[in-house]
Motif scaffolding. Sequence first.
Motif, short mmCIF file in Angstrom:
data_model
loop_
_atom_site.label_atom_id
_atom_site.label_comp_id
_atom_site.label_asym_id
_atom_site.label_seq_id
_atom_site.Cartn_x
_atom_site.Cartn_y
_atom_site.Cartn_z
N MET A 64 41.36 -30.84 -57.79
CA MET A 64 41.32 -29.86 -56.84
C MET A 64 41.18 -30.37 -55.63
O MET A 64 40.08 -31.12 -55.54
N ILE A 65 41.87 -30.09 -54.64
CA ILE A 65 41.64 -30.58 -53.15
C ILE A 65 40.83 -29.63 -52.36
O ILE A 65 41.48 -28.42 -52.19
N ILE A 66 39.66 -29.94 -51.83
CA ILE A 66 38.82 -28.72 -51.11
C ILE A 66 39.16 -29.00 -49.75
O ILE A 66 39.21 -30.21 -49.31
N GLN A 67 39.55 -27.95 -49.09
CA GLN A 67 39.86 -28.15 -47.59
C GLN A 67 38.57 -28.45 -46.98
O GLN A 67 37.54 -27.72 -47.13
N SER A 68 38.74 -29.22 -45.98
CA SER A 68 37.62 -29.64 -45.20
C SER A 68 37.36 -28.69 -43.99
O SER A 68 38.03 -28.00 -43.60
N GLU A 69 35.84 -28.47 -43.78
CA GLU A 69 35.61 -27.57 -42.54
C GLU A 69 35.99 -28.29 -41.18
O GLU A 69 35.95 -29.36 -41.20
N ARG A 70 36.57 -27.22 -40.28
CA ARG A 70 37.16 -27.63 -39.20
C ARG A 70 36.13 -28.10 -38.11
O ARG A 70 35.23 -27.22 -38.07
N ILE A 71 36.26 -29.29 -37.74
CA ILE A 71 35.31 -29.60 -36.73
C ILE A 71 36.01 -29.29 -35.16
O ILE A 71 37.14 -29.66 -35.07
N SER A 72 35.05 -28.76 -34.48
CA SER A 72 35.38 -28.84 -33.08
C SER A 72 34.76 -29.50 -31.88
O SER A 72 33.35 -29.47 -32.27
N LEU A 73 35.17 -30.23 -31.12
CA LEU A 73 34.51 -31.00 -30.03
C LEU A 73 34.99 -30.75 -28.72
O LEU A 73 36.16 -30.47 -28.55
N LYS A 74 34.15 -30.59 -27.73
CA LYS A 74 34.59 -30.85 -26.48
C LYS A 74 35.26 -31.73 -25.87
O LYS A 74 36.04 -31.86 -25.26
N HIS A 75 34.55 -33.06 -26.24
CA HIS A 75 35.07 -34.45 -25.79
C HIS A 75 34.71 -35.34 -27.24
O HIS A 75 33.70 -34.88 -28.05
N LEU A 76 35.20 -36.52 -27.12
CA LEU A 76 34.71 -37.57 -27.99
C LEU A 76 34.74 -38.86 -27.09
O LEU A 76 35.21 -39.65 -26.72
N LEU A 77 33.25 -39.03 -27.03
CA LEU A 77 32.89 -40.33 -25.95
C LEU A 77 32.29 -41.29 -26.88
O LEU A 77 32.27 -42.42 -26.36
N SER A 78 31.29 -41.08 -27.74
CA SER A 78 30.78 -41.91 -28.44
C SER A 78 30.35 -41.48 -29.61
O SER A 78 30.15 -40.32 -29.93
N VAL A 79 29.91 -42.43 -30.95
CA VAL A 79 29.55 -41.84 -32.07
C VAL A 79 28.15 -41.27 -32.13
O VAL A 79 28.03 -40.28 -32.98
N GLU A 80 27.34 -41.83 -31.14
CA GLU A 80 26.21 -41.42 -31.23
C GLU A 80 26.07 -39.89 -31.19
O GLU A 80 25.09 -39.19 -31.54
N ALA A 81 26.88 -39.36 -30.41
CA ALA A 81 26.92 -37.73 -29.91
C ALA A 81 27.25 -37.02 -31.43
O ALA A 81 27.20 -35.85 -31.19
N LEU A 82 27.99 -37.67 -32.38
CA LEU A 82 28.63 -36.98 -33.52
C LEU A 82 27.39 -36.84 -34.47
O LEU A 82 26.45 -37.61 -34.85
N SER A 83 27.27 -35.64 -35.16
CA SER A 83 26.31 -35.09 -36.27
C SER A 83 26.94 -35.99 -37.41
O SER A 83 28.19 -36.25 -37.51
N ASP A 84 26.35 -36.30 -38.52
CA ASP A 84 26.79 -36.62 -39.77
C ASP A 84 28.01 -35.75 -40.15
O ASP A 84 28.93 -36.15 -40.94
N GLN A 85 27.69 -34.52 -40.28
CA GLN A 85 28.50 -33.52 -40.52
C GLN A 85 29.71 -33.63 -40.10
O GLN A 85 30.96 -33.26 -40.46
N GLU A 86 29.91 -33.71 -38.61
CA GLU A 86 31.19 -33.92 -37.86
C GLU A 86 31.91 -35.10 -38.17
O GLU A 86 33.18 -35.06 -38.36
N VAL A 87 31.03 -36.27 -38.49
CA VAL A 87 31.81 -37.63 -38.92
C VAL A 87 32.39 -37.09 -40.18
O VAL A 87 33.51 -37.70 -40.24
N MET A 88 31.81 -36.68 -41.12
CA MET A 88 32.38 -36.59 -42.56
C MET A 88 33.43 -35.60 -42.46
O MET A 88 34.45 -35.61 -43.12
N GLY A 89 33.15 -34.47 -41.61
CA GLY A 89 34.47 -33.55 -41.20
C GLY A 89 35.85 -34.21 -40.93
O GLY A 89 36.99 -33.88 -41.40
N LEU A 90 35.84 -35.03 -39.95
CA LEU A 90 36.75 -35.98 -39.34
C LEU A 90 37.46 -36.80 -40.33
O LEU A 90 38.78 -36.73 -40.49
N ILE A 91 36.40 -37.40 -41.11
CA ILE A 91 37.06 -38.33 -42.13
C ILE A 91 38.05 -37.35 -43.34
O ILE A 91 38.80 -37.71 -43.59
N HIS A 92 37.32 -36.19 -43.69
CA HIS A 92 37.90 -35.56 -44.66
C HIS A 92 39.46 -34.92 -44.01
O HIS A 92 40.04 -34.99 -44.70
N ARG A 93 39.28 -34.55 -42.75
CA ARG A 93 40.37 -33.95 -42.02
C ARG A 93 41.65 -35.12 -41.83
O ARG A 93 42.73 -35.02 -42.05
#
Length: 308
Positions: free
Chosen positions: A1-30
């Motif tokens: 079964m393929i689970i749909q990833s939670e959609r991530i929304s960002l204002k900008h992407l400037l550095s990885v520091e600013a991303l939460s672990d959940q946002e990183v994993m969400g982007l990887i899954h997407r």
Amino acid sequence: MIIQSERISLKHLLSVEALSDQEVMGLIHRGQEFKRGAQWNPEKSQYFATNLFFENSTRTHKSFEVAERKLGIETIEFEESKSSVTKGETLYDTVLTMSAIGVDVAVIRHGDEHYYDELIESRTIQCGIINGGDGSGQHPTQCLLDLMTIYEEFGSFENLKVAIVGDITHSRVAKSNMQMLKRLGAKVFFSGPKEWYKDEFEVYGHYLPLDELVEEVDVMMMLRVQHERHGDEKSFSKEEYHQAYGLTEERAKRLKKHAIIMHPAPVNRDVELADSLVEGMQSRIITQMSNGVYMRMAILEAVLTGRS
Ligand code: CP
């Protein structure tokens, strides 16, 4: 079964520091979903992107272009040499203009670290900013595609042993990767010329001679020697560097069978790694390039969604 990833929304992407672990994993899954053929269902019928590259690029620039086309985004061409930058227009005024004419997102590569600070502080600039590399600062989109490639291979970052080898001081890729890999639970090691290593990296991992690392690691991440950032610093001959700090064919024979070789490219063949290894069985360098398109689709979607 393929689970749909939670959609991530960002204002900008400037550095990885600013991303939460959940946002990183969400982007990887997407990114993985896009690789499997997922489609984007945008809120608006038309989006405009522009790719403002003030430093040379093949992979980042062109994979953003492919990602934009795959998502149905209109790309507004920009060439520094044919733009009003040649008349003295600043980066700020260039982005302000793009925003004013309706560009929704600007992907920017620039030689100045933190070039984006003044852009995101502006109350007039309305477009999202995606950092395609700022000097020796960060390269968040490369970091995310590298993480996607590692995750695809191992399914987790926990306790994975990753070596980052080479010109670490001048590498924005290395800085983004060491931060995120440590945060996600990987054990990070460093190697390469001591001249291109700083004590501040010890927060993220430990330096070891390359010959001690080759038999230990799951991921051998080699970095490009960044001649353009060296100025008067000591340089090495190609052969000298390859023998002392490169992944030679001999060293590669000592890698674990499941270990993968990565490099953000462009590769200096027979310098950072032997020519024969670039397209070899353990290399994921070509996969990194392909994954760059899917990860950049995920990033564009997140920023455009975040601004709708
Ligand atoms: N890895 C990378 O950033 O390559 P380009 O400089 O070609 O974009």
